[in-house]
Design a protein around this motif. Structure first.
Motif, PDB file in Angstrom:
ATOM      1  N   GLU A   1       0.751  -1.257  -0.092  1.00 55.55           N
ATOM      2  CA  GLU A   1       0.022  -0.005  -0.164  1.00 55.55           C
ATOM      3  C   GLU A   1       1.019   1.418   0.016  1.00 55.55           C
ATOM      4  OE1 GLU A   1      -3.356  -0.007   2.717  1.00 55.55           O
ATOM      5  OE2 GLU A   1      -4.237  -1.408   0.961  1.00 55.55           O
ATOM      6  N   MET A   2       2.170   1.269   0.319  1.00 52.51           N
ATOM      7  CA  MET A   2       3.060   2.262   0.560  1.00 52.51           C
ATOM      8  C   MET A   2       3.923   2.368  -0.810  1.00 52.51           C
ATOM      9  SD  MET A   2       3.948   1.777   4.480  1.00 52.51           S
ATOM     10  CE  MET A   2       2.344   1.666   5.452  1.00 52.51           C
TER      11      MET A   2
ATOM     12  N   ILE B   1      -6.670   7.501   3.532  1.00 51.35           N
ATOM     13  CA  ILE B   1      -8.167   8.363   4.334  1.00 51.35           C
ATOM     14  C   ILE B   1      -8.779   7.388   5.131  1.00 51.35           C
ATOM     15  CG2 ILE B   1     -10.219   9.145   3.466  1.00 51.35           C
ATOM     16  CD1 ILE B   1      -8.977   9.967   0.871  1.00 51.35           C
ATOM     17  N   LYS B   2      -8.827   6.277   4.889  1.00 53.50           N
ATOM     18  CA  LYS B   2      -9.598   5.394   5.763  1.00 53.50           C
ATOM     19  C   LYS B   2      -8.886   5.152   7.057  1.00 53.50           C
ATOM     20  CE  LYS B   2     -11.100   2.581   2.113  1.00 53.50           C
ATOM     21  NZ  LYS B   2     -11.280   0.924   1.571  1.00 53.50           N
ATOM     22  N   THR B   3      -7.709   4.821   7.071  1.00 56.91           N
ATOM     23  CA  THR B   3      -6.834   4.594   8.084  1.00 56.91           C
ATOM     24  C   THR B   3      -7.035   5.811   9.113  1.00 56.91           C
ATOM     25  OG1 THR B   3      -5.220   3.487   6.818  1.00 56.91           O
ATOM     26  CG2 THR B   3      -4.574   4.058   9.209  1.00 56.91           C
ATOM     27  N   ILE B   4      -6.731   7.012   8.446  1.00 57.76           N
ATOM     28  CA  ILE B   4      -6.582   8.316   9.344  1.00 57.76           C
ATOM     29  C   ILE B   4      -8.084   8.468  10.215  1.00 57.76           C
ATOM     30  CG2 ILE B   4      -6.608  10.690   9.303  1.00 57.76           C
ATOM     31  CD1 ILE B   4      -4.441  10.330   7.124  1.00 57.76           C
ATOM     32  N   LEU B   5      -9.234   8.254   9.111  1.00 60.01           N
ATOM     33  CA  LEU B   5     -10.447   8.558   9.756  1.00 60.01           C
ATOM     34  C   LEU B   5     -10.882   7.390  10.776  1.00 60.01           C
ATOM     35  CD1 LEU B   5     -12.643  10.413   8.594  1.00 60.01           C
ATOM     36  CD2 LEU B   5     -13.765   8.646   7.143  1.00 60.01           C
TER      37      LEU B   5
ATOM     38  N   ALA C   1      -6.567   6.334  -0.786  1.00 60.67           N
ATOM     39  CA  ALA C   1      -7.813   6.005  -0.309  1.00 60.67           C
ATOM     40  C   ALA C   1      -7.820   5.258   0.972  1.00 60.67           C
ATOM     41  CB  ALA C   1      -8.479   5.100  -1.330  1.00 60.67           C
ATOM     42  N   SER C   2      -6.493   4.332   0.889  1.00 61.04           N
ATOM     43  CA  SER C   2      -6.360   3.445   2.012  1.00 61.04           C
ATOM     44  C   SER C   2      -6.009   4.570   3.222  1.00 61.04           C
ATOM     45  CB  SER C   2      -5.401   2.236   1.805  1.00 61.04           C
ATOM     46  OG  SER C   2      -4.068   2.511   2.267  1.00 61.04           O
TER      47      SER C   2
END
Lengths: 318, 134
Positions: free
Chosen positions: A155-156, A264-268, A261-262
């Motif tokens: 993912e990175m 955003i989901k992690t931070i949220l 996208a991933s």
């Protein structure tokens, strides 16, 4: 922000300090990242992963040599595991790359996984941003020695280099889900060993089972020996060719959007979790709920669904 | 995530005896610190740059060759020169008692000689860790 300006100017001390801010979740972390973010996106990000002892750090030492000769500046994030018992860690990856310690075009940072289970540290994604903003051309993430499911690096990284070595089992192991699915470039290291050719044949066989007619989707396989310094140039030529290909066919853009996208989901999710924990601490709410369920006055799902609505309302009205 | 103390254990100069350094590194890991270990035969420049890049709180230098009076002060000087003004440097190894005051004068805060209990090293780190806070 003074620290961010120094990072953008490429001051090593500031880069090092900024990474610590991220690792320690410093109060100014968010401001730092937001200030640096507009300057990100220029670096190529490679992930280097593989089982413990497969030669990741030793190979990386040679990769740094070659990339420096091409004129690139290189930053390395080397992740090693934290002890689940003491929380401490021995970070020993850079031992194999120490000859680059005095090269001002190379920055190496060791990170402990600090309980994160995906093969990298939880803070790695943000550390990449600091190094990118500081102007490094190439950022390489060396994961902890992985088993079968530590795949967060995919993912990175723009390109994942998966290192395999002889002695890990037959082709059925290579067929399994998980780590074997995340490699863009497959590297059989320790090619000086007798059974390296057999591993190559097995890996190619398994990759050949992939259901596709598109030759672009076939993963390249290379043989290297970090010990004998062999096969590295061919492998790197393959990595650069692959990077050029994905830059042109739209895959890189897709990957980077998936990454955002991933993130955003992690931070949220992390922010919501913090809010929930804060909410539960208020007026000993959690203990109160426990009592009600323990005494049989309420059942868990009905009560939580009801509370969730009032939580959302309270959050909304803030 | 609470801050974790980071410690570089390094061996400057031409000395291959690393059992002591590895023993200390391991014990510090078990005490909950993040330990960066760079192996034998490091130049003072490499140690200083590593300390700064890794943003460590402490640097522990181990030497059994007798060159401590030259190498330890040089490492301290280069760490400061590279911007590591708050990094605390300590030393260990076969170091005669009469050399210790000179090393302290040069910025090596404490020297642990053979037989020093591990608890003393950990106590030193615990007593001084707030000084490096950032």
């Amino acid at each position: 922000m003074e620290l961010a300006e120094k990072v953008l100017a490429g001051e090593m001390r500031a880069v090092a300090r900024a990474i610590s801010y991220i690792e320690n979740d410093h109060t100014q972390k968010e401001e730092l990242i937001d200030t640096l973010y507009p300057h990100c996106g220029k670096a190529a990000v490679w992930g280097l992963t593989g089982p413990p002892g497969s030669g990741k750090s030793s190979l990386l030492d040679h990769i740094i040599d070659r990339e420096r000769k091409r004129g690139s500046t290189v930053a390395v994030i080397a992740v090693d595991p934290s002890s689940p018992f003491s929380g401490g860690a021995i970070l020993g990856d850079r031992l194999r790359m120490q000859k680059h310690a005095t090269d001002s075009g190379v920055f190496i940072r060791s990170m402990a996984s600090r309980g994160h289970l995906g093969g990298v540290a939880g803070a790695t994604a943000d550390v990449i941003k600091v190094l990118d903003a500081a102007g490094f051309d190439l950022i390489i993430i060396e994961t902890i020695g992985v088993g079968q499911t530590e795949i967060d690096v995919v993912e990175m990284a723009d390109v994942v280099l998966l290192l395999l070595v002889p002695g890990l089992g037959d082709e059925i192991q290579a067929l399994k889900a998980g780590v074997m699915e995340i490699g863009d470039i497959f590297i059989i290291n320790k090619s000086d060993r007798d059974d390296a050719d057999k591993v190559r044949a097995e890996v190619e066989y398994v990759l050949g089972l992939k259901y596709t007619d598109d030759d672009d989707e076939r993963n390249p396989v290379f043989m290297t020996s970090a010990k004998l310094n062999e096969g590295i140039d061919e492998m790197l030529a393959g990595v650069h060719a692959y990077f050029d290909k994905i830059s042109n066919n739209g895959w890189l853009e897709q990957k980077r959007k998936k990454r955002i996208a991933s993130e955003i989901k992690t931070i949220l999710a992390a922010k919501i979790k913090n809010e929930v924990e804060r909410y539960l601490r208020e007026d000993n709410l959690l203990e109160h709920w426990v009592e009600q369920i323990y005494k049989g006055k309420r059942s868990p799902y009905a009560m939580i669904n009801e509370k969730l609505q009032s939580f959302a309302w309270e959050y909304h009205s803030k | 995530m609470p801050k974790r103390i980071r410690i570089l254990i390094a061996k400057p100069g031409l000395d291959g005896h690393d059992r002591g350094a590895k023993y200390v590194a391991r014990a510090l890991k078990d005490a909950g610190y993040e330990v960066i270990y760079t192996g034998i035969r490091q130049s003072p420049q490499a140690i200083a740059k590593t300390a700064v890049q890794e943003d460590v709180d402490f640097v522990g230098l181990s030497l059994l060759s007798g060159a401590h009076n030259e190498l330890f002060p040089e490492v301290v000087r280069l760490i400061r020169e590279n911007g590591g003004e708050n990094i605390i440097v300590f030393g260990g190894g076969v170091i005669p008692d009469e050399d210790i005051p000179f090393l302290k004068e040069q910025g090596v805060e404490v020297v642990f000689t053979p037989g020093a209990p591990m608890q003393d090293i950990i106590a030193f780190i615990e007593a001084n860790k707030e000084r490096t806070a950032h």
